[in-house]
Structure formats: C-alpha cells, structure tokens
Design a protein around this motif. Structure first.
Motif, PDB file in Angstrom:
ATOM      1  N   SER A   1       7.321 -12.479  -4.329  1.00 35.84           N
ATOM      2  CA  SER A   1       6.962 -13.788  -4.880  1.00 35.84           C
ATOM      3  C   SER A   1       7.294 -14.895  -3.876  1.00 35.84           C
ATOM      4  CB  SER A   1       7.726 -14.013  -6.192  1.00 35.84           C
ATOM      5  OG  SER A   1       9.126 -14.063  -5.946  1.00 35.84           O
ATOM      6  N   PRO A   2       6.591 -16.051  -3.956  1.00 35.84           N
ATOM      7  CA  PRO A   2       5.571 -16.398  -4.948  1.00 35.84           C
ATOM      8  C   PRO A   2       4.257 -15.650  -4.709  1.00 35.84           C
ATOM      9  CG  PRO A   2       5.794 -18.160  -3.349  1.00 35.84           C
ATOM     10  CD  PRO A   2       6.854 -17.174  -3.023  1.00 35.84           C
ATOM     11  N   CYS A   3       3.682 -15.142  -5.795  1.00 36.03           N
ATOM     12  CA  CYS A   3       2.441 -14.379  -5.685  1.00 36.03           C
ATOM     13  C   CYS A   3       1.696 -14.430  -7.017  1.00 36.03           C
ATOM     14  CB  CYS A   3       2.729 -12.935  -5.286  1.00 36.03           C
ATOM     15  SG  CYS A   3       3.695 -12.019  -6.513  1.00 36.03           S
ATOM     16  N   ILE A   4       0.460 -13.949  -6.982  1.00 35.22           N
ATOM     17  CA  ILE A   4      -0.362 -13.816  -8.187  1.00 35.22           C
ATOM     18  C   ILE A   4      -0.440 -12.330  -8.524  1.00 35.22           C
ATOM     19  CG2 ILE A   4      -2.596 -14.287  -9.267  1.00 35.22           C
ATOM     20  CD1 ILE A   4      -1.250 -16.833  -8.356  1.00 35.22           C
ATOM     21  N   LEU A   5      -0.070 -11.976  -9.752  1.00 33.27           N
ATOM     22  CA  LEU A   5      -0.202 -10.594 -10.221  1.00 33.27           C
ATOM     23  C   LEU A   5      -1.398 -10.530 -11.156  1.00 33.27           C
ATOM     24  CD1 LEU A   5       0.969  -7.702 -10.331  1.00 33.27           C
ATOM     25  CD2 LEU A   5       2.296  -8.422 -12.321  1.00 33.27           C
ATOM     26  N   TRP A   6      -2.432  -9.838 -10.717  1.00 37.70           N
ATOM     27  CA  TRP A   6      -3.687  -9.756 -11.479  1.00 37.70           C
ATOM     28  C   TRP A   6      -3.727  -8.439 -12.252  1.00 37.70           C
ATOM     29  CZ3 TRP A   6      -8.799  -8.387  -8.556  1.00 37.70           C
ATOM     30  CH2 TRP A   6      -9.855  -8.257  -9.473  1.00 37.70           C
ATOM     31  N   VAL A   7      -3.729  -8.548 -13.591  1.00 41.41           N
ATOM     32  CA  VAL A   7      -3.805  -7.370 -14.464  1.00 41.41           C
ATOM     33  C   VAL A   7      -5.208  -7.334 -15.038  1.00 41.41           C
ATOM     34  CG1 VAL A   7      -2.733  -6.120 -16.366  1.00 41.41           C
ATOM     35  CG2 VAL A   7      -1.373  -7.737 -15.024  1.00 41.41           C
ATOM     36  N   ASP A   8      -6.056  -6.486 -14.477  1.00 43.67           N
ATOM     37  CA  ASP A   8      -7.459  -6.431 -14.875  1.00 43.67           C
ATOM     38  C   ASP A   8      -7.626  -5.567 -16.124  1.00 43.67           C
ATOM     39  OD1 ASP A   8     -10.069  -7.216 -14.596  1.00 43.67           O
ATOM     40  OD2 ASP A   8     -10.608  -5.632 -13.188  1.00 43.67           O
ATOM     41  N   GLU A   9      -8.368  -6.105 -17.101  1.00 37.84           N
ATOM     42  CA  GLU A   9      -8.682  -5.407 -18.354  1.00 37.84           C
ATOM     43  C   GLU A   9      -7.417  -4.895 -19.034  1.00 37.84           C
ATOM     44  OE1 GLU A   9     -11.761  -2.506 -17.712  1.00 37.84           O
ATOM     45  OE2 GLU A   9     -13.264  -4.044 -17.357  1.00 37.84           O
TER      46      GLU A   9
ATOM     47  N   LEU B   1      -2.482 -12.064  -3.527  1.00 33.52           N
ATOM     48  CA  LEU B   1      -3.003 -11.553  -4.793  1.00 33.52           C
ATOM     49  C   LEU B   1      -2.733 -10.052  -4.893  1.00 33.52           C
ATOM     50  CD1 LEU B   1      -4.701 -12.016  -7.391  1.00 33.52           C
ATOM     51  CD2 LEU B   1      -6.739 -11.556  -6.017  1.00 33.52           C
ATOM     52  N   LEU B   2      -1.937  -9.663  -5.891  1.00 28.83           N
ATOM     53  CA  LEU B   2      -1.617  -8.257  -6.129  1.00 28.83           C
ATOM     54  C   LEU B   2      -2.317  -7.805  -7.404  1.00 28.83           C
ATOM     55  CD1 LEU B   2       2.261  -8.441  -5.573  1.00 28.83           C
ATOM     56  CD2 LEU B   2       0.471  -8.211  -3.860  1.00 28.83           C
ATOM     57  N   ARG B   3      -3.007  -6.679  -7.344  1.00 29.18           N
ATOM     58  CA  ARG B   3      -3.725  -6.166  -8.519  1.00 29.18           C
ATOM     59  C   ARG B   3      -2.971  -4.985  -9.109  1.00 29.18           C
ATOM     60  NH1 ARG B   3      -7.557  -2.190  -9.484  1.00 29.18           N
ATOM     61  NH2 ARG B   3      -8.937  -2.603 -11.251  1.00 29.18           N
ATOM     62  N   LEU B   4      -2.746  -5.044 -10.413  1.00 34.39           N
ATOM     63  CA  LEU B   4      -2.057  -3.969 -11.133  1.00 34.39           C
ATOM     64  C   LEU B   4      -3.055  -3.185 -11.971  1.00 34.39           C
ATOM     65  CD1 LEU B   4       0.398  -2.447 -12.320  1.00 34.39           C
ATOM     66  CD2 LEU B   4       0.629  -4.314 -13.976  1.00 34.39           C
TER      67      LEU B   4
ATOM     68  N   GLN C   1       0.826  -1.213   0.000  1.00 36.48           N
ATOM     69  CA  GLN C   1       0.000   0.000   0.000  1.00 36.48           C
ATOM     70  C   GLN C   1       0.857   1.258   0.000  1.00 36.48           C
ATOM     71  OE1 GLN C   1      -2.477  -0.765   3.421  1.00 36.48           O
ATOM     72  NE2 GLN C   1      -4.176  -1.506   2.184  1.00 36.48           N
ATOM     73  N   LYS C   2       2.020   1.196   0.628  1.00 36.07           N
ATOM     74  CA  LYS C   2       2.913   2.362   0.669  1.00 36.07           C
ATOM     75  C   LYS C   2       3.512   2.669  -0.697  1.00 36.07           C
ATOM     76  CE  LYS C   2       4.175   1.818   5.548  1.00 36.07           C
ATOM     77  NZ  LYS C   2       5.241   1.400   6.492  1.00 36.07           N
ATOM     78  N   THR C   3       3.658   1.650  -1.552  1.00 31.10           N
ATOM     79  CA  THR C   3       4.252   1.873  -2.873  1.00 31.10           C
ATOM     80  C   THR C   3       3.305   2.612  -3.816  1.00 31.10           C
ATOM     81  OG1 THR C   3       3.441  -0.219  -3.806  1.00 31.10           O
ATOM     82  CG2 THR C   3       5.546  -0.272  -2.647  1.00 31.10           C
ATOM     83  N   GLN C   4       1.991   2.447  -3.615  1.00 24.71           N
ATOM     84  CA  GLN C   4       0.949   3.059  -4.459  1.00 24.71           C
ATOM     85  C   GLN C   4       1.017   2.598  -5.916  1.00 24.71           C
ATOM     86  OE1 GLN C   4       1.277   7.311  -3.814  1.00 24.71           O
ATOM     87  NE2 GLN C   4       0.105   7.201  -1.922  1.00 24.71           N
ATOM     88  N   LEU C   5       1.713   1.476  -6.167  1.00 23.94           N
ATOM     89  CA  LEU C   5       1.785   0.930  -7.519  1.00 23.94           C
ATOM     90  C   LEU C   5       0.925  -0.311  -7.665  1.00 23.94           C
ATOM     91  CD1 LEU C   5       5.633   1.200  -8.213  1.00 23.94           C
ATOM     92  CD2 LEU C   5       3.828   2.684  -9.092  1.00 23.94           C
ATOM     93  N   LEU C   6       0.809  -1.084  -6.586  1.00 15.17           N
ATOM     94  CA  LEU C   6       0.028  -2.313  -6.597  1.00 15.17           C
ATOM     95  C   LEU C   6      -0.993  -2.284  -5.473  1.00 15.17           C
ATOM     96  CD1 LEU C   6       2.981  -4.817  -7.117  1.00 15.17           C
ATOM     97  CD2 LEU C   6       1.180  -4.365  -8.775  1.00 15.17           C
ATOM     98  N   GLU C   7      -2.056  -3.048  -5.651  1.00 19.76           N
ATOM     99  CA  GLU C   7      -3.104  -3.149  -4.637  1.00 19.76           C
ATOM    100  C   GLU C   7      -3.165  -4.589  -4.131  1.00 19.76           C
ATOM    101  OE1 GLU C   7      -7.988  -2.884  -4.380  1.00 19.76           O
ATOM    102  OE2 GLU C   7      -6.951  -2.159  -6.169  1.00 19.76           O
TER     103      GLU C   7
END
Length: 321
Positions: free
Chosen positions: A148-156, A117-120, A43-49
């Motif tokens: 990582s290991p993690c899931i990077l979710w790129v929506d739309e 789960l990280l949302r981009l 959350q501090k990076t403001q790049l990923l959720e």
C-alpha cells in the motif's frame, strides 16, 4: 517513497541502482520501474495479479456522477490529506449490467490516483489442504497492506458469495469470506478496495452497509448522451481523423439498450466487414451490424429489469446523471 513502500531495503537498493545505471538519475518517471519491481514480487506469490492501469477518464464514456466522486478524492492518499485529518477511503462497490464499464472503472481509478492495481481472484485463495485457504487470505491481506497505497480490485465478488451458499467444504469458503469482510471494515491501511458485481441478490446485506465500502454505485445501460460519448471514445481511437464522417447521433439512436462493450463490438464487426471488402468501414456498416446484433438487455431482460428496479428504489447511487 510511497512507491517503494512494501519493498525490503535490499530490493530498494537494487531497483534504485538499476534506475541510476540505466538513466543516470532518479526522477518522477522512475516510479514506473519501482512498480515493475513490485509486479515481480506479486507474481511470485500467485495470490494477486498486477494489472496495467492504462485507462484514463477519457476512455470512460458517461458515468458523470462516478467521475465527480472520483475527482473529489483525487488526492485522498496524499500527505496533505493525512495532515488535514482525513481518513483513507475504504473502497467502492460497483454493481450493474455486464459490459457497462465496471472493470474499466477500476483501471481508471488506479490511473487517476497513480496507484498500483492488484487484482484478486477468489478462486486462487482456495486450496485442498485443511487450513491452507484461511492462511492464503491472511497472506493476501498482508501482501496488499505491505504494498500500500494501492488499489485492490475484486472482480465479480458476487460469484464468491454464491459459491459460499452452494459449497460443501465444511465452511472453508464462509470462513475465508468472513475474514475478508472483517478486514474491509477494520482496515486502516491505504488499500482502496474496488469490488464489482453483476447480481446484487447474491451479496449479503452486511457487505453493502456503510463502513465497509464508502459508496455503492449502480451502472445502468448507457442513455442516449452516454452512447454518443461511447461511440466518440471508440471511433476516436480507430479513426481519429475521420470521426466527423460518422453519423454518431443516428448510431446512438439505433443502439438503444446496448451496453458500452456491445457498442465497441458493433464498431469492431463493422471494421471486419470493411476490411474483408478492402475498404474503410462506414456508418452503414455499423447500422447493419447493430440491426443483426441481439443485446444482453433483450436476452436477459428479466434479470436486468430486477436490477433496474433495485437501483430505482433509492438504495444505491447512480453512476450516471
């Protein structure tokens, strides 16, 4: 140990001390608190959720081919898989009609594999200063690989590519996307990328090719059996004791061309009707709502027909049997 990956030594000490202070021991349930620490960093990076992966396979009606694919790779990031010689899976592209469960599927993957789960959102990567956008995409990649290991979710993801064709930013958008595409094919870290898209025409062919994504799934409008499963999933959440009293087979017949999200909305609207009249909602309420409902398949029939023709061409795996 896997959960703590990406944390500094000091943060690991802090989070383990907190667990011992609160619960007196470190066990399997401590992973949730470690992930909470990661959430604060992200959350501090403001790049990923950092998203809550609270959806299970039972929340997903239908999509049997996708579920089978997922189960085969359930231990893909484990140490035994690595010792066996298996490379980490790269990712998954899910294309389909809006409301068919693409975003839900991303949350299911994270839950089933027990990974964060990280949302981009590509919009967060772009900044006004020269070179800042390119720097942000590299920082985002570094953060995802560190956690990582993690899931990077790129929506739309398709929206990002259509913006690259229409933008007048001296090629910044194209450079950012080129960095991301190159990373997709070259990465060796256990970051599983789940990308969702509504329009396949906006995605360049080089993105879809094998090597960047392990598989491309198409999510069509649910068939009769899948609509039955979707009704059962949603009704069992709101009326688990009364589910037998609803005529699910009849409801599934009259909701042809409805997406999973639209079926859920039919149930919600029927509940509103019942609540306003101080009674429980019935099958008749859902039938009345569905008759007034205009599904997306009717309002955007041309675009959906084009998607279906592309899916039936054999260039993609169908998520449903």
């Amino acid at each position: 140990t896997s959960a703590c990956q990406g944390l500094s030594m000091e943060r690991i000490r802090r989070v383990l001390s907190k667990i011992i202070a609160q619960y007196g021991e470190i066990n399997d349930s401590s992973i949730i608190l470690v992930l909470e620490e990661k959430k604060q960093i992200i959350q501090k990076t403001q790049l990923l959720e950092f998203c809550l992966a609270d959806k299970t396979l039972s929340d997903l009606g239908g999509l049997d081919n996708f579920k089978s694919w997922l189960k085969i790779r359930s231990n893909a990031f484990s140490l035994p898989a690595l010792k066996y010689g298996l490379p980490y899976p790269k990712g998954l592209l899910m294309v389909g009609v809006q409301g068919t469960g693409k975003s839900l599927a991303a949350k299911v993957i994270a839950h089933e594999w027990n990974l964060p789960l990280l949302r981009l959102d590509f919009g967060r990567l772009f900044a006004s200063l020269v070179g800042q956008s390119e720097s942000r995409i590299r920082n985002m990649i570094a953060i995802a690989e560190a956690l990582s290991p993690c899931i990077l979710w790129v929506d739309e993801i398709d929206k990002a590519f259509t913006n690259s064709q229409n933008s007048g930013d001296n090629g910044t958008t194209n450079r950012v996307l080129a960095t991301f595409i190159t990373w997709l094919s070259e990465k060796t870290s256990p970051v599983f990328v789940v990308a969702t898209a509504n329009n396949i025409d906006w995605i360049p062919p080089e993105v879809i090719r094998k090597g960047r994504f392990d598989e491309v799934f198409f999510l069509a409008l649910p068939n009769f059996q899948e609509r039955q499963a979707i009704f059962k999933v949603h009704l069992s959440k709101v009326r688990p004791e009364q589910i037998q009293s609803y005529e699910i087979e009849l409801l599934s017949k009259v909701t042809k061309n409805f997406s999973g999200a639209e079926i859920e909305q039919v149930i919600i609207e029927a509940m509103r009707v019942g609540f306003s009249e101080n009674r429980d909602f019935t099958t008749e309420d859902m039938l009345n709502v569905s008759q007034r409902f205009v599904p997306l398949a009717d309002t955007k029939s041309q675009e959906i027909n084009q998607l279906m023709e592309w899916a039936e061409s054999g260039k993609v795996i169908l998520a449903s049997k």
